[in-house]
Scaffold this motif. Structure first.
Motif, PDB file in Angstrom:
ATOM      1  N   GLY A   5       0.502  -1.358  -0.218  1.00  0.00           N
ATOM      2  CA  GLY A   5      -0.085  -0.236  -0.283  1.00  0.00           C
ATOM      3  C   GLY A   5       0.396   1.094  -0.027  1.00  0.00           C
ATOM      4  O   GLY A   5       0.563   2.520  -1.025  1.00  0.00           O
ATOM      5  N   LYS A   6       2.013   1.339   0.315  1.00  0.00           N
ATOM      6  CA  LYS A   6       3.175   2.638   0.554  1.00  0.00           C
ATOM      7  C   LYS A   6       3.625   2.636  -0.279  1.00  0.00           C
ATOM      8  O   LYS A   6       3.949   3.884  -0.971  1.00  0.00           O
ATOM      9  CB  LYS A   6       3.924   2.224   2.276  1.00  0.00           C
ATOM     10  CG  LYS A   6       3.825   2.179   2.930  1.00  0.00           C
ATOM     11  CD  LYS A   6       4.874   1.946   4.619  1.00  0.00           C
ATOM     12  CE  LYS A   6       4.178   1.832   5.193  1.00  0.00           C
ATOM     13  NZ  LYS A   6       5.464   1.645   6.453  1.00  0.00           N
ATOM     14  N   LYS A   7       3.352   1.800  -1.428  1.00  0.00           N
ATOM     15  CA  LYS A   7       4.366   1.008  -2.554  1.00  0.00           C
ATOM     16  C   LYS A   7       3.556   2.051  -3.266  1.00  0.00           C
ATOM     17  O   LYS A   7       3.690   2.526  -4.794  1.00  0.00           O
ATOM     18  CB  LYS A   7       4.587   0.263  -3.508  1.00  0.00           C
ATOM     19  CG  LYS A   7       5.922   0.200  -4.329  1.00  0.00           C
ATOM     20  CD  LYS A   7       6.162  -1.693  -4.665  1.00  0.00           C
ATOM     21  CE  LYS A   7       7.091  -1.594  -5.699  1.00  0.00           C
ATOM     22  NZ  LYS A   7       7.654  -2.572  -6.224  1.00  0.00           N
ATOM     23  N   VAL A   8       1.833   1.645  -2.976  1.00  0.00           N
ATOM     24  CA  VAL A   8       0.841   1.888  -4.488  1.00  0.00           C
ATOM     25  C   VAL A   8       0.659   4.148  -4.143  1.00  0.00           C
ATOM     26  O   VAL A   8       0.402   4.755  -5.166  1.00  0.00           O
ATOM     27  CB  VAL A   8      -0.289   1.382  -4.453  1.00  0.00           C
ATOM     28  CG1 VAL A   8      -1.675   2.522  -5.031  1.00  0.00           C
ATOM     29  CG2 VAL A   8      -0.346  -0.061  -4.351  1.00  0.00           C
ATOM     30  N   GLY A  18       4.272   2.403 -13.642  1.00  0.00           N
ATOM     31  CA  GLY A  18       5.258   1.277 -13.579  1.00  0.00           C
ATOM     32  C   GLY A  18       4.404   0.372 -14.353  1.00  0.00           C
ATOM     33  O   GLY A  18       3.862   0.534 -15.433  1.00  0.00           O
ATOM     34  N   ASP A  19       5.124  -1.010 -13.952  1.00  0.00           N
ATOM     35  CA  ASP A  19       4.806  -2.841 -14.875  1.00  0.00           C
ATOM     36  C   ASP A  19       4.625  -3.265 -13.893  1.00  0.00           C
ATOM     37  O   ASP A  19       5.233  -3.952 -13.394  1.00  0.00           O
ATOM     38  CB  ASP A  19       5.856  -2.357 -15.959  1.00  0.00           C
ATOM     39  CG  ASP A  19       5.821  -3.774 -16.739  1.00  0.00           C
ATOM     40  OD1 ASP A  19       4.343  -4.495 -16.679  1.00  0.00           O
ATOM     41  OD2 ASP A  19       6.194  -3.096 -17.669  1.00  0.00           O
ATOM     42  N   PRO A  20       3.540  -3.858 -14.333  1.00  0.00           N
ATOM     43  CA  PRO A  20       2.920  -5.132 -12.974  1.00  0.00           C
ATOM     44  C   PRO A  20       4.438  -6.358 -12.984  1.00  0.00           C
ATOM     45  O   PRO A  20       4.296  -7.314 -12.227  1.00  0.00           O
ATOM     46  CB  PRO A  20       1.891  -5.323 -13.242  1.00  0.00           C
ATOM     47  CG  PRO A  20       1.384  -4.546 -14.392  1.00  0.00           C
ATOM     48  CD  PRO A  20       2.319  -3.686 -15.265  1.00  0.00           C
ATOM     49  N   HIS A  23       7.881  -5.648 -11.581  1.00  0.00           N
ATOM     50  CA  HIS A  23       6.571  -5.240 -10.138  1.00  0.00           C
ATOM     51  C   HIS A  23       7.349  -3.884  -9.642  1.00  0.00           C
ATOM     52  O   HIS A  23       7.212  -3.502  -8.453  1.00  0.00           O
ATOM     53  CB  HIS A  23       7.525  -6.026  -9.111  1.00  0.00           C
ATOM     54  CG  HIS A  23       7.541  -7.454  -9.334  1.00  0.00           C
ATOM     55  ND1 HIS A  23       6.732  -8.020  -8.773  1.00  0.00           N
ATOM     56  CD2 HIS A  23       8.166  -8.106 -10.325  1.00  0.00           C
ATOM     57  CE1 HIS A  23       6.238  -9.172  -9.483  1.00  0.00           C
ATOM     58  NE2 HIS A  23       7.196 -10.152 -10.143  1.00  0.00           N
ATOM     59  N   SER A  24       6.513  -2.858 -10.830  1.00  0.00           N
ATOM     60  CA  SER A  24       7.163  -1.417  -9.902  1.00  0.00           C
ATOM     61  C   SER A  24       6.658  -0.419 -10.337  1.00  0.00           C
ATOM     62  O   SER A  24       5.191  -0.665 -10.815  1.00  0.00           O
ATOM     63  CB  SER A  24       8.378  -0.674 -11.534  1.00  0.00           C
ATOM     64  OG  SER A  24       7.450  -0.538 -12.618  1.00  0.00           O
ATOM     65  N   ASP A  32       1.748  -7.188  -6.675  1.00  0.00           N
ATOM     66  CA  ASP A  32       1.910  -8.324  -6.325  1.00  0.00           C
ATOM     67  C   ASP A  32       0.676  -8.406  -5.383  1.00  0.00           C
ATOM     68  O   ASP A  32       0.529  -9.373  -4.648  1.00  0.00           O
ATOM     69  CB  ASP A  32       3.264  -7.353  -5.532  1.00  0.00           C
ATOM     70  CG  ASP A  32       4.039  -7.483  -6.920  1.00  0.00           C
ATOM     71  OD1 ASP A  32       4.025  -8.115  -7.563  1.00  0.00           O
ATOM     72  OD2 ASP A  32       4.946  -6.697  -6.245  1.00  0.00           O
ATOM     73  N   ALA A  33      -0.026  -7.152  -4.720  1.00  0.00           N
ATOM     74  CA  ALA A  33      -0.898  -7.538  -3.858  1.00  0.00           C
ATOM     75  C   ALA A  33      -1.672  -8.468  -4.253  1.00  0.00           C
ATOM     76  O   ALA A  33      -2.469  -9.587  -2.994  1.00  0.00           O
ATOM     77  CB  ALA A  33      -1.751  -6.335  -3.139  1.00  0.00           C
TER      78      ALA A  33
END
Length: 95
Positions: A5-8, A18-20, A23-24, A32-33
């Motif tokens: 969530g922090k990364k979101v 980014g790109d799934p 993982h960016s 990832d979640a």
């Protein structure tokens, strides 16, 4: 989940979709979640809504408003942990 969530939140604030696959950005964090939660309905709801509204969720106030309002409909489980992580990221920025 909170870490993701922090990364979101960071990706939204930095305009980094980014790109799934690598993982960016916020897309990678949401993927990832979803993967880690085994496609939890709350996580999928958050992911769908963010994908649709990402260009409007670009400020700390907008991230806070989205996460806070969505916690009402996703109050528990992995989806709520993602939302709480988004709010935690804002707290870290304010400190």
């Amino acid at each position: 989940m909170a870490h993701l969530g922090k990364k979101v939140a960071r990706g939204l604030l930095e305009n980094d979709p980014g790109d799934p696959e690598d993982h960016s950005g916020w897309r990678g964090a949401l993927q990832d979640a979803a993967d880690l939660s085994r496609q939890d309905p709350g996580v999928l709801r958050v992911a769908d809504e963010i994908h649709q509204a990402a260009r409007d969720i670009t400020t700390a106030a907008a991230v806070r408003a989205y996460a806070t309002s969505t916690l009402v409909v996703v109050p528990s489980g992995p989806g709520s942990w993602v939302l709480r992580g988004m709010l935690d990221r804002l707290e870290a920025i304010a400190d």
